[in-house]
Design a protein around this motif. Sequence first.
Motif, PDB file in Angstrom:
ATOM      1  N   MET A 129       0.841  -1.203   0.000  1.00  0.00           N
ATOM      2  CA  MET A 129       0.000   0.000   0.000  1.00  0.00           C
ATOM      3  C   MET A 129       0.870   1.245   0.000  1.00  0.00           C
ATOM      4  N   ASN A 130       0.451   2.275  -0.719  1.00  0.00           N
ATOM      5  CA  ASN A 130       1.114   3.576  -0.745  1.00  0.00           C
ATOM      6  C   ASN A 130       2.539   3.523  -1.292  1.00  0.00           C
ATOM      7  N   ARG A 131       2.908   2.443  -1.975  1.00  0.00           N
ATOM      8  CA  ARG A 131       4.299   2.322  -2.410  1.00  0.00           C
ATOM      9  C   ARG A 131       4.626   3.243  -3.577  1.00  0.00           C
ATOM     10  N   GLU A 132       3.579   3.791  -4.191  1.00  0.00           N
ATOM     11  CA  GLU A 132       3.832   4.700  -5.291  1.00  0.00           C
ATOM     12  C   GLU A 132       4.180   6.095  -4.824  1.00  0.00           C
ATOM     13  N   SER A 133       4.067   6.377  -3.520  1.00  0.00           N
ATOM     14  CA  SER A 133       4.254   7.734  -3.015  1.00  0.00           C
ATOM     15  C   SER A 133       5.700   8.203  -3.094  1.00  0.00           C
ATOM     16  N   GLY A 134       6.649   7.275  -3.106  1.00  0.00           N
ATOM     17  CA  GLY A 134       8.050   7.650  -3.150  1.00  0.00           C
ATOM     18  C   GLY A 134       8.637   7.963  -1.794  1.00  0.00           C
ATOM     19  N   ARG A 135       7.821   8.043  -0.766  1.00  0.00           N
ATOM     20  CA  ARG A 135       8.310   8.312   0.582  1.00  0.00           C
ATOM     21  C   ARG A 135       8.687   7.005   1.274  1.00  0.00           C
ATOM     22  N   THR A 136       9.695   7.067   2.133  1.00  0.00           N
ATOM     23  CA  THR A 136      10.032   5.901   2.938  1.00  0.00           C
ATOM     24  C   THR A 136       9.026   5.784   4.076  1.00  0.00           C
ATOM     25  N   PRO A 137       8.305   4.686   4.167  1.00  0.00           N
ATOM     26  CA  PRO A 137       7.315   4.563   5.240  1.00  0.00           C
ATOM     27  C   PRO A 137       7.988   4.385   6.590  1.00  0.00           C
ATOM     28  N   LEU A 138       7.299   4.803   7.642  1.00  0.00           N
ATOM     29  CA  LEU A 138       7.803   4.530   8.986  1.00  0.00           C
ATOM     30  C   LEU A 138       7.832   3.037   9.238  1.00  0.00           C
ATOM     31  N   LEU A 139       6.774   2.357   8.809  1.00  0.00           N
ATOM     32  CA  LEU A 139       6.664   0.919   9.031  1.00  0.00           C
ATOM     33  C   LEU A 139       6.262   0.252   7.732  1.00  0.00           C
ATOM     34  N   ARG A 140       7.028  -0.741   7.337  1.00  0.00           N
ATOM     35  CA  ARG A 140       6.710  -1.496   6.125  1.00  0.00           C
ATOM     36  C   ARG A 140       6.710  -2.977   6.443  1.00  0.00           C
ATOM     37  N   ALA A 141       5.640  -3.644   6.090  1.00  0.00           N
ATOM     38  CA  ALA A 141       5.539  -5.095   6.220  1.00  0.00           C
ATOM     39  C   ALA A 141       5.569  -5.698   4.820  1.00  0.00           C
ATOM     40  N   VAL A 142       6.419  -6.692   4.622  1.00  0.00           N
ATOM     41  CA  VAL A 142       6.578  -7.298   3.308  1.00  0.00           C
ATOM     42  C   VAL A 142       6.359  -8.807   3.409  1.00  0.00           C
ATOM     43  N   ASP A 143       5.269  -9.274   2.827  1.00  0.00           N
ATOM     44  CA  ASP A 143       4.995 -10.705   2.684  1.00  0.00           C
ATOM     45  C   ASP A 143       5.070 -11.447   4.030  1.00  0.00           C
ATOM     46  N   LEU A 144       4.449 -10.891   5.053  1.00  0.00           N
ATOM     47  CA  LEU A 144       4.497 -11.507   6.376  1.00  0.00           C
ATOM     48  C   LEU A 144       3.707 -12.819   6.405  1.00  0.00           C
ATOM     49  N   ARG A 145       4.307 -13.795   7.057  1.00  0.00           N
ATOM     50  CA  ARG A 145       3.652 -15.091   7.236  1.00  0.00           C
ATOM     51  C   ARG A 145       3.915 -15.576   8.657  1.00  0.00           C
ATOM     52  N   LYS A 146       2.869 -16.131   9.275  1.00  0.00           N
ATOM     53  CA  LYS A 146       3.016 -16.698  10.603  1.00  0.00           C
ATOM     54  C   LYS A 146       2.287 -18.025  10.683  1.00  0.00           C
ATOM     55  N   ASP A 147       3.067 -19.081  10.994  1.00  0.00           N
ATOM     56  CA  ASP A 147       2.523 -20.423  11.197  1.00  0.00           C
ATOM     57  C   ASP A 147       2.588 -20.766  12.675  1.00  0.00           C
ATOM     58  N   PHE A 148       1.510 -21.330  13.193  1.00  0.00           N
ATOM     59  CA  PHE A 148       1.478 -21.814  14.566  1.00  0.00           C
ATOM     60  C   PHE A 148       1.330 -23.327  14.559  1.00  0.00           C
ATOM     61  N   PRO A 149       2.051 -24.031  15.432  1.00  0.00           N
ATOM     62  CA  PRO A 149       1.890 -25.491  15.492  1.00  0.00           C
ATOM     63  C   PRO A 149       0.509 -25.873  16.007  1.00  0.00           C
ATOM     64  N   VAL A 150      -0.024 -26.946  15.468  1.00  0.00           N
ATOM     65  CA  VAL A 150      -1.309 -27.466  15.921  1.00  0.00           C
ATOM     66  C   VAL A 150      -1.054 -28.459  17.046  1.00  0.00           C
ATOM     67  N   ALA A 151      -1.628 -28.201  18.189  1.00  0.00           N
ATOM     68  CA  ALA A 151      -1.377 -29.040  19.370  1.00  0.00           C
ATOM     69  C   ALA A 151      -1.751 -30.494  19.105  1.00  0.00           C
ATOM     70  N   GLY A 152      -0.848 -31.381  19.514  1.00  0.00           N
ATOM     71  CA  GLY A 152      -1.112 -32.819  19.417  1.00  0.00           C
ATOM     72  C   GLY A 152      -1.010 -33.395  18.024  1.00  0.00           C
ATOM     73  N   SER A 153      -0.469 -32.617  17.068  1.00  0.00           N
ATOM     74  CA  SER A 153      -0.428 -33.107  15.681  1.00  0.00           C
ATOM     75  C   SER A 153       0.859 -33.839  15.339  1.00  0.00           C
ATOM     76  N   GLY A 154       1.864 -33.758  16.221  1.00  0.00           N
ATOM     77  CA  GLY A 154       3.142 -34.389  15.915  1.00  0.00           C
ATOM     78  C   GLY A 154       3.253 -35.790  16.488  1.00  0.00           C
ATOM     79  N   GLY A 155       4.317 -36.449  16.173  1.00  0.00           N
ATOM     80  CA  GLY A 155       4.581 -37.795  16.667  1.00  0.00           C
ATOM     81  C   GLY A 155       5.979 -38.204  16.278  1.00  0.00           C
ATOM     82  N   LEU A 156       6.350 -39.430  16.642  1.00  0.00           N
ATOM     83  CA  LEU A 156       7.699 -39.897  16.336  1.00  0.00           C
ATOM     84  C   LEU A 156       7.974 -39.909  14.841  1.00  0.00           C
ATOM     85  N   LEU A 157       6.997 -40.298  14.050  1.00  0.00           N
ATOM     86  CA  LEU A 157       7.209 -40.449  12.619  1.00  0.00           C
ATOM     87  C   LEU A 157       6.393 -39.447  11.804  1.00  0.00           C
TER      88      LEU A 157
END
Length: 291
Positions: free
Chosen positions: A1-29
Amino acid sequence: MNRESGRTPLLRAVDLRKDFPVAGSGGLLRRPRTFTAVDGVSFDLHAGETLALVGESGSGKSTTARLASRLVDVTSGTVLLDGTDVTRATGQQLARVRRTVQVVFQDPFSSLNPRHTVERIVTAPLRYQGRAVPGGARAFTRGLMERVGLNPDHSERYPSQFSGGQAQRIGIARALAVRPRVLVCDEAVSALDVSVQAQIIDLLRSLQAEEGFACLFIAHDLAVVRQIATSVAVMTQGRIVEAGARDDVFDRPQDDYTTSLLRAVPRIPAEWDAERRERAAQRAAGTVGTR
């Protein structure tokens, strides 16, 4: 957003991704399964602007705010603060992030230490960062309390002695103590009565006009968003599906999900709104009779 303005933003987020583990979904194999809460979110936030992230509960907007403010580590993507990559910041660099980005949380009482006085709460960010309190803790706190509309004489009171709206003002005062350049408001008015919401919104707008900070405003209430936002990003299932200037998004939505959100906003009948405006004008002119 607003990347055409030419100004350096105070805060820029680029392609943020967050994965959380699902409880009890893991195992030995078996490889543990994950849930993707945020998936490829990007935005720019400039000084003096308010970007509202909106969407239903579970859309990923609050997680996005926590990633952007470095309260939660990203799975992938980049967070830039004033042009500097702070995605993996630690130590002094992370301390700089904390000085620059402050958060106002949804429930003021859960974010305020009930055993501390207002003075101790408000000056906590400075103490944690090893910074001197300008003019002394008492005078500093009283000044901030006055700025956010609280009685300065109540600086020795405890959170339980305040209403919800007053407690949220304490949270705002604490956030302002370090004079942040970015203020993140995570559902900061959703737990308040409508009249108190309006007061807090007016306070935030007034403080922003004075300080010039950028605001990342997380909300699900579009009526509130329209009062404060300069731009809006609509999220669902961890993605931004539409973004743009506030009036463009509200008046000319392009995505079906945005349209459905807007249709759910209660509407005031035109004749009611006209009558409300007329009575407000009469009150301002002092011509409304008592009943």
